[in-house]
Scaffold this active site. Structure first.
Site, PDB file in Angstrom:
ATOM      1  N   CYS A  39       1.206  18.871  -9.347  1.00  0.00           N
ATOM      2  CA  CYS A  39       1.505  18.496 -10.728  1.00  0.00           C
ATOM      3  C   CYS A  39       2.315  17.204 -10.773  1.00  0.00           C
ATOM      4  O   CYS A  39       3.005  16.835  -9.823  1.00  0.00           O
ATOM      5  CB  CYS A  39       2.282  19.634 -11.384  1.00  0.00           C
ATOM      6  SG  CYS A  39       2.542  19.438 -13.166  1.00  0.00           S
ATOM      7  N   ASP A  41       4.852  16.841 -12.547  1.00  0.00           N
ATOM      8  CA  ASP A  41       6.222  17.240 -12.872  1.00  0.00           C
ATOM      9  C   ASP A  41       7.228  16.543 -11.952  1.00  0.00           C
ATOM     10  O   ASP A  41       7.082  16.549 -10.727  1.00  0.00           O
ATOM     11  CB  ASP A  41       6.349  18.760 -12.736  1.00  0.00           C
ATOM     12  CG  ASP A  41       7.607  19.314 -13.372  1.00  0.00           C
ATOM     13  OD1 ASP A  41       8.705  18.938 -12.914  1.00  0.00           O
ATOM     14  OD2 ASP A  41       7.504  20.117 -14.311  1.00  0.00           O
ATOM     15  N   ARG A  43      10.011  17.338 -10.968  1.00  0.00           N
ATOM     16  CA  ARG A  43      10.787  18.213 -10.083  1.00  0.00           C
ATOM     17  C   ARG A  43      10.059  18.516  -8.775  1.00  0.00           C
ATOM     18  O   ARG A  43      10.621  19.177  -7.894  1.00  0.00           O
ATOM     19  CB  ARG A  43      11.117  19.517 -10.808  1.00  0.00           C
ATOM     20  CG  ARG A  43      11.997  19.321 -12.041  1.00  0.00           C
ATOM     21  CD  ARG A  43      12.036  20.570 -12.906  1.00  0.00           C
ATOM     22  NE  ARG A  43      10.745  20.816 -13.561  1.00  0.00           N
ATOM     23  CZ  ARG A  43      10.521  21.838 -14.385  1.00  0.00           C
ATOM     24  NH1 ARG A  43      11.493  22.701 -14.646  1.00  0.00           N
ATOM     25  NH2 ARG A  43       9.322  21.994 -14.932  1.00  0.00           N
ATOM     26  N   HIS A  98       3.328  25.149  -9.577  1.00  0.00           N
ATOM     27  CA  HIS A  98       4.776  25.382  -9.499  1.00  0.00           C
ATOM     28  C   HIS A  98       5.257  26.198 -10.692  1.00  0.00           C
ATOM     29  O   HIS A  98       4.614  26.220 -11.749  1.00  0.00           O
ATOM     30  CB  HIS A  98       5.534  24.054  -9.442  1.00  0.00           C
ATOM     31  CG  HIS A  98       5.419  23.246 -10.713  1.00  0.00           C
ATOM     32  ND1 HIS A  98       6.354  23.307 -11.719  1.00  0.00           N
ATOM     33  CD2 HIS A  98       4.472  22.368 -11.133  1.00  0.00           C
ATOM     34  CE1 HIS A  98       5.998  22.507 -12.702  1.00  0.00           C
ATOM     35  NE2 HIS A  98       4.858  21.923 -12.373  1.00  0.00           N
ATOM     36  N   CYS A 101       5.955  25.471 -15.210  1.00  0.00           N
ATOM     37  CA  CYS A 101       5.045  24.353 -15.450  1.00  0.00           C
ATOM     38  C   CYS A 101       4.765  24.212 -16.945  1.00  0.00           C
ATOM     39  O   CYS A 101       4.263  25.142 -17.591  1.00  0.00           O
ATOM     40  CB  CYS A 101       3.739  24.573 -14.693  1.00  0.00           C
ATOM     41  SG  CYS A 101       2.536  23.243 -14.906  1.00  0.00           S
TER      42      CYS A 101
END
Length: 221
Positions: A39, A41, A43, A98, A101
């Site tokens: 992803c 993302d 993080r 993850h 999400c």
């Protein structure tokens, strides 16, 4: 922005200089063994999670770690997969979702996507995930439902990956393996789908999928 600039200076001083030989070698080419799909993302850091060095992972990132099924439409994901498999000859492809999400939250509850038409169109590639959750996970709510969505989406995207001709060919030839992972942000744990147990288990406990038996040809019938 100033933090990023300072980071570049620190990289050049503390990382690049001590490993100058590695980076000079990388300038002549790359030979990663793994295509890592995850992803966008902020993080998620694939190299940090796997403790890999530059040149060891070929990476695709997008909202929801989504791989559209093979189609005549040419997209960035399909082109990157083709290059990774045909040119780099990666041996493993990992799709890593993850926890927490945002894309998967939107799959469960699409409210708000009216203002994000392109995001909504992109998430159409998770329709099978949405249907699975709707039919089989009505008993779950909140965080548990989102986590189930994350896991099921990884499996759905693996199926999409198998529709790509080069991937299908390499799987049949026994030169490629596919893996489904989920990274748990709050604990740092990584879970892998174990086909024999048919569930996600700690990655250190999961059995690696065995490459298919190579098939050169079928006898005429």
């Amino acid at each position: 922005m100033q933090k990023l600039i300072q980071g570049i200076h620190e990289f050049q001083r503390s990382i690049f200089r001590p490993q100058r030989e590695l980076f000079e070698k990388l300038a002549s080419g790359q030979s990663p063994d793994t295509l890592f799909i995850t992803c966008s993302d902020s993080r998620i850091n694939p190299n940090l999670i796997t403790q890999t060095a530059p040149g060891e992972l070929f990476i695709i990132r997008n909202a929801g770690n989504i791989i559209p099924p093979h189609s005549p439409h040419v997209g960035g994901e399909a082109a990157t997969i083709e290059y990774a498999v045909a040119v780099l000859k990666v041996k493993d492809i990992i799709i890593c979702g993850h926890t927490h999400c945002g894309a998967m939250k939107a799959v469960v509850d699409p409210k708000g996507l009216e203002e994000l038409p392109r995001v909504a169109a992109w998430l159409a590639h998770t329709e099978a995930t949405r249907q699975i959750i709707r039919e089989h996970y009505q008993h779950l709510e909140g965080h548990a439902r989102i986590t189930a969505t994350v896991q099921e989406n990884v499996l759905v995207q693996l199926e999409h990956l198998r529709t790509h001709p080069l991937v299908a060919s390499r799987l049949a030839g026994g030169t490629l393996r596919l893996h489904g992972w989920v990274y748990k942000i709050e604990t740092g744990e990584v879970f892998a789908f174990d086909p024999e147990q048919r569930q996600f288990v700690p990655v250190t406990e999961a059995r690696l999928p065995a490459p298919p038996t190579p098939v050169s040809h079928f006898q005429s019938i």
